[in-house]
Design a protein around this motif. Structure first.
Motif, PDB file in Angstrom:
ATOM      1  N   ALA A 123       0.837  -1.201   0.000  1.00 29.84           N
ATOM      2  CA  ALA A 123       0.000   0.000   0.000  1.00 29.84           C
ATOM      3  C   ALA A 123       0.869   1.247   0.000  1.00 29.84           C
ATOM      4  CB  ALA A 123      -0.900  -0.004   1.230  1.00 29.84           C
ATOM      5  N   MET A 124       0.583   2.150  -0.906  1.00 29.68           N
ATOM      6  CA  MET A 124       1.255   3.443  -0.927  1.00 29.68           C
ATOM      7  C   MET A 124       0.210   4.466  -0.529  1.00 29.68           C
ATOM      8  SD  MET A 124       4.125   4.855  -1.540  1.00 29.68           S
ATOM      9  CE  MET A 124       5.262   5.099  -2.842  1.00 29.68           C
ATOM     10  N   PHE A 125       0.395   5.082   0.608  1.00 35.01           N
ATOM     11  CA  PHE A 125      -0.575   6.038   1.119  1.00 35.01           C
ATOM     12  C   PHE A 125      -0.202   7.449   0.712  1.00 35.01           C
ATOM     13  CE2 PHE A 125      -0.931   2.381   3.835  1.00 35.01           C
ATOM     14  CZ  PHE A 125      -2.299   2.222   3.922  1.00 35.01           C
ATOM     15  N   TYR A 126      -1.205   8.217   0.346  1.00 40.54           N
ATOM     16  CA  TYR A 126      -1.026   9.617   0.003  1.00 40.54           C
ATOM     17  C   TYR A 126      -2.000  10.372   0.886  1.00 40.54           C
ATOM     18  CZ  TYR A 126      -0.399  13.708  -3.012  1.00 40.54           C
ATOM     19  OH  TYR A 126      -0.084  14.941  -3.506  1.00 40.54           O
ATOM     20  N   ALA A 127      -1.482  11.113   1.842  1.00 35.91           N
ATOM     21  CA  ALA A 127      -2.342  11.776   2.811  1.00 35.91           C
ATOM     22  C   ALA A 127      -1.850  13.192   3.063  1.00 35.91           C
ATOM     23  CB  ALA A 127      -2.348  10.985   4.117  1.00 35.91           C
ATOM     24  N   PRO A 128      -2.751  14.052   3.502  1.00 36.42           N
ATOM     25  CA  PRO A 128      -2.346  15.423   3.833  1.00 36.42           C
ATOM     26  C   PRO A 128      -1.471  15.453   5.083  1.00 36.42           C
ATOM     27  CG  PRO A 128      -4.745  15.210   3.724  1.00 36.42           C
ATOM     28  CD  PRO A 128      -4.176  13.842   3.658  1.00 36.42           C
ATOM     29  N   ASN A 129      -0.813  16.570   5.307  1.00 30.61           N
ATOM     30  CA  ASN A 129      -0.101  16.802   6.555  1.00 30.61           C
ATOM     31  C   ASN A 129      -1.122  16.988   7.666  1.00 30.61           C
ATOM     32  OD1 ASN A 129       2.660  16.896   5.570  1.00 30.61           O
ATOM     33  ND2 ASN A 129       1.983  18.709   4.456  1.00 30.61           N
ATOM     34  N   ASP A 130      -0.717  16.787   8.911  1.00 30.35           N
ATOM     35  CA  ASP A 130      -1.629  16.885  10.051  1.00 30.35           C
ATOM     36  C   ASP A 130      -2.374  18.212  10.131  1.00 30.35           C
ATOM     37  OD1 ASP A 130      -1.108  14.347  10.944  1.00 30.35           O
ATOM     38  OD2 ASP A 130       0.238  14.966  12.561  1.00 30.35           O
ATOM     39  N   GLU A 131      -1.735  19.301   9.775  1.00 30.97           N
ATOM     40  CA  GLU A 131      -2.343  20.629   9.913  1.00 30.97           C
ATOM     41  C   GLU A 131      -3.168  21.049   8.694  1.00 30.97           C
ATOM     42  OE1 GLU A 131      -2.327  22.367  12.827  1.00 30.97           O
ATOM     43  OE2 GLU A 131      -1.381  20.532  13.570  1.00 30.97           O
ATOM     44  N   THR A 132      -3.190  20.230   7.650  1.00 34.03           N
ATOM     45  CA  THR A 132      -3.971  20.553   6.455  1.00 34.03           C
ATOM     46  C   THR A 132      -5.453  20.581   6.810  1.00 34.03           C
ATOM     47  OG1 THR A 132      -2.336  19.548   5.007  1.00 34.03           O
ATOM     48  CG2 THR A 132      -4.553  19.811   4.106  1.00 34.03           C
ATOM     49  N   VAL A 133      -6.129  21.649   6.412  1.00 37.04           N
ATOM     50  CA  VAL A 133      -7.564  21.783   6.671  1.00 37.04           C
ATOM     51  C   VAL A 133      -8.319  21.130   5.529  1.00 37.04           C
ATOM     52  CG1 VAL A 133      -9.491  23.387   6.981  1.00 37.04           C
ATOM     53  CG2 VAL A 133      -7.259  23.887   8.027  1.00 37.04           C
ATOM     54  N   ILE A 134      -9.203  20.203   5.896  1.00 37.43           N
ATOM     55  CA  ILE A 134     -10.050  19.500   4.937  1.00 37.43           C
ATOM     56  C   ILE A 134     -11.464  20.012   5.122  1.00 37.43           C
ATOM     57  CG2 ILE A 134     -10.931  17.236   4.217  1.00 37.43           C
ATOM     58  CD1 ILE A 134      -7.913  17.510   3.850  1.00 37.43           C
ATOM     59  N   GLY A 135     -12.110  20.343   4.042  1.00 36.36           N
ATOM     60  CA  GLY A 135     -13.490  20.801   4.093  1.00 36.36           C
ATOM     61  C   GLY A 135     -14.001  20.981   2.680  1.00 36.36           C
ATOM     62  N   PRO A 136     -15.299  21.176   2.535  1.00 39.76           N
ATOM     63  CA  PRO A 136     -15.846  21.384   1.189  1.00 39.76           C
ATOM     64  C   PRO A 136     -15.179  22.576   0.497  1.00 39.76           C
ATOM     65  CG  PRO A 136     -17.600  21.031   2.780  1.00 39.76           C
ATOM     66  CD  PRO A 136     -16.334  21.183   3.562  1.00 39.76           C
ATOM     67  N   ILE A 137     -14.822  22.399  -0.757  1.00 37.92           N
ATOM     68  CA  ILE A 137     -14.205  23.467  -1.544  1.00 37.92           C
ATOM     69  C   ILE A 137     -15.274  24.516  -1.816  1.00 37.92           C
ATOM     70  CG2 ILE A 137     -13.120  24.012  -3.767  1.00 37.92           C
ATOM     71  CD1 ILE A 137     -11.936  21.139  -3.654  1.00 37.92           C
ATOM     72  N   GLU A 138     -14.937  25.764  -1.529  1.00 36.12           N
ATOM     73  CA  GLU A 138     -15.899  26.863  -1.608  1.00 36.12           C
ATOM     74  C   GLU A 138     -16.585  26.949  -2.969  1.00 36.12           C
ATOM     75  OE1 GLU A 138     -12.605  27.263  -0.704  1.00 36.12           O
ATOM     76  OE2 GLU A 138     -12.990  27.239   1.467  1.00 36.12           O
ATOM     77  N   ASP A 139     -15.851  26.690  -4.049  1.00 39.60           N
ATOM     78  CA  ASP A 139     -16.437  26.774  -5.396  1.00 39.60           C
ATOM     79  C   ASP A 139     -17.503  25.711  -5.642  1.00 39.60           C
ATOM     80  OD1 ASP A 139     -14.750  28.881  -5.889  1.00 39.60           O
ATOM     81  OD2 ASP A 139     -13.345  27.747  -7.138  1.00 39.60           O
ATOM     82  N   LEU A 140     -17.609  24.717  -4.764  1.00 38.25           N
ATOM     83  CA  LEU A 140     -18.600  23.653  -4.924  1.00 38.25           C
ATOM     84  C   LEU A 140     -19.803  23.846  -4.003  1.00 38.25           C
ATOM     85  CD1 LEU A 140     -16.146  20.627  -5.185  1.00 38.25           C
ATOM     86  CD2 LEU A 140     -17.197  21.951  -7.048  1.00 38.25           C
ATOM     87  N   ILE A 141     -19.847  24.983  -3.322  1.00 35.35           N
ATOM     88  CA  ILE A 141     -20.948  25.273  -2.400  1.00 35.35           C
ATOM     89  C   ILE A 141     -21.771  26.417  -2.969  1.00 35.35           C
ATOM     90  CG2 ILE A 141     -21.534  26.118  -0.092  1.00 35.35           C
ATOM     91  CD1 ILE A 141     -18.906  24.859   0.871  1.00 35.35           C
ATOM     92  N   ASP A 142     -23.074  26.231  -2.990  1.00 36.89           N
ATOM     93  CA  ASP A 142     -24.008  27.299  -3.380  1.00 36.89           C
ATOM     94  C   ASP A 142     -25.352  26.999  -2.715  1.00 36.89           C
ATOM     95  OD1 ASP A 142     -25.284  25.313  -4.986  1.00 36.89           O
ATOM     96  OD2 ASP A 142     -24.112  25.903  -6.744  1.00 36.89           O
ATOM     97  N   GLU A 143     -26.385  27.746  -3.083  1.00 37.38           N
ATOM     98  CA  GLU A 143     -27.697  27.546  -2.449  1.00 37.38           C
ATOM     99  C   GLU A 143     -28.245  26.142  -2.696  1.00 37.38           C
ATOM    100  OE1 GLU A 143     -30.583  30.607  -3.195  1.00 37.38           O
ATOM    101  OE2 GLU A 143     -29.140  32.198  -2.777  1.00 37.38           O
ATOM    102  N   GLU A 144     -27.993  25.602  -3.871  1.00 36.95           N
ATOM    103  CA  GLU A 144     -28.466  24.254  -4.187  1.00 36.95           C
ATOM    104  C   GLU A 144     -27.594  23.165  -3.567  1.00 36.95           C
ATOM    105  OE1 GLU A 144     -29.343  23.412  -8.298  1.00 36.95           O
ATOM    106  OE2 GLU A 144     -29.827  25.522  -8.663  1.00 36.95           O
ATOM    107  N   HIS A 145     -26.363  23.518  -3.237  1.00 40.97           N
ATOM    108  CA  HIS A 145     -25.404  22.562  -2.687  1.00 40.97           C
ATOM    109  C   HIS A 145     -24.774  23.133  -1.416  1.00 40.97           C
ATOM    110  CE1 HIS A 145     -25.496  21.857  -7.101  1.00 40.97           C
ATOM    111  NE2 HIS A 145     -25.641  20.606  -6.701  1.00 40.97           N
ATOM    112  N   PRO A 146     -25.541  23.180  -0.314  1.00 39.57           N
ATOM    113  CA  PRO A 146     -24.960  23.684   0.946  1.00 39.57           C
ATOM    114  C   PRO A 146     -23.905  22.705   1.457  1.00 39.57           C
ATOM    115  CG  PRO A 146     -27.133  22.751   1.344  1.00 39.57           C
ATOM    116  CD  PRO A 146     -26.929  22.739  -0.152  1.00 39.57           C
ATOM    117  N   PRO A 147     -23.008  23.166   2.337  1.00 40.95           N
ATOM    118  CA  PRO A 147     -21.973  22.248   2.835  1.00 40.95           C
ATOM    119  C   PRO A 147     -22.575  21.078   3.596  1.00 40.95           C
ATOM    120  CG  PRO A 147     -21.876  24.369   3.967  1.00 40.95           C
ATOM    121  CD  PRO A 147     -22.912  24.487   2.900  1.00 40.95           C
TER     122      PRO A 147
END
Length: 177
Positions: A123-147
């Motif tokens: 297994a080769m794991f690809y993961a963010p650093n511990d301090e990386t913030v993960i959350g919905p990308i702002e460009d993918l959020i709108d009234e029809e697609h709330p977080p």
């Protein structure tokens, strides 16, 4: 279920070769080449997923700022990598589902074993650093697609992952809004 694992880090821009085993003699060269190719594959996949979401091609790569590591597992015991052909699985995990605000779905990882033949996983794991913030990308959020998910640091995700050990893990659900 228990396992013993051989693992070591790798990063596409930092030199970790001094941390790799010296024996067998060709291991460092072979693994370095393998890791570079996996890094290229991951960059390409993240680029294609970004474009599929209508984002800049480097969006996910920049957000994940990934580090990688290798693990070799054989039926609960570490063994040297055996060149027996096997299935190829790419598991991009819950972070892609969260960042895509649910447009991409992660799946529950499963592996099939049998009592006649040993199974070797590389297994080769690809993961963010511990301090990386993960959350919905702002460009993918709108009234029809709330977080759907709240933002969190990757280390929070890993703490939740280990907290759920021994259960059928449902880690991303812990971050639902």
């Amino acid at each position: 279920m228990w396992s013993e694992v051989f693992s070591h880090p790798w990063h596409p821009t930092e030199d970790f070769t001094h941390l790799l085993p010296e024996n067998p003699p060709e291991y460092r060269d072979v693994f370095s080449e393998y890791a570079r190719e996996i890094g290229t594959l991951m960059n390409r996949l993240l680029s294609l997923i970004s474009q599929g979401l209508g984002l800049d091609e480097d969006c996910l790569l920049k957000r994940l700022d990934g580090v990688t590591g290798l693990q070799v597992i054989k039926d609960g015991k570490w063994v040297p990598v055996d060149p027996v052909p096997g299935a190829f699985v790419i598991n991009l995990g819950d972070q892609i589902q969260v960042m895509s605000n649910g447009r991409y779905k992660s799946v529950h990882h499963r592996a099939v074993t049998n009592k006649w033949l040993p199974r070797v996983s590389v297994a080769m794991f690809y993961a963010p650093n511990d301090e990386t913030v993960i959350g919905p990308i702002e460009d993918l959020i709108d009234e029809e697609h709330p977080p759907i998910y709240r933002s969190y640091k990757f280390k929070e995700f890993m703490e939740e992952f280990y907290r759920q050990e021994g259960n059928r893990r449902r880690v991303k659900e812990a971050f639902e809004m």
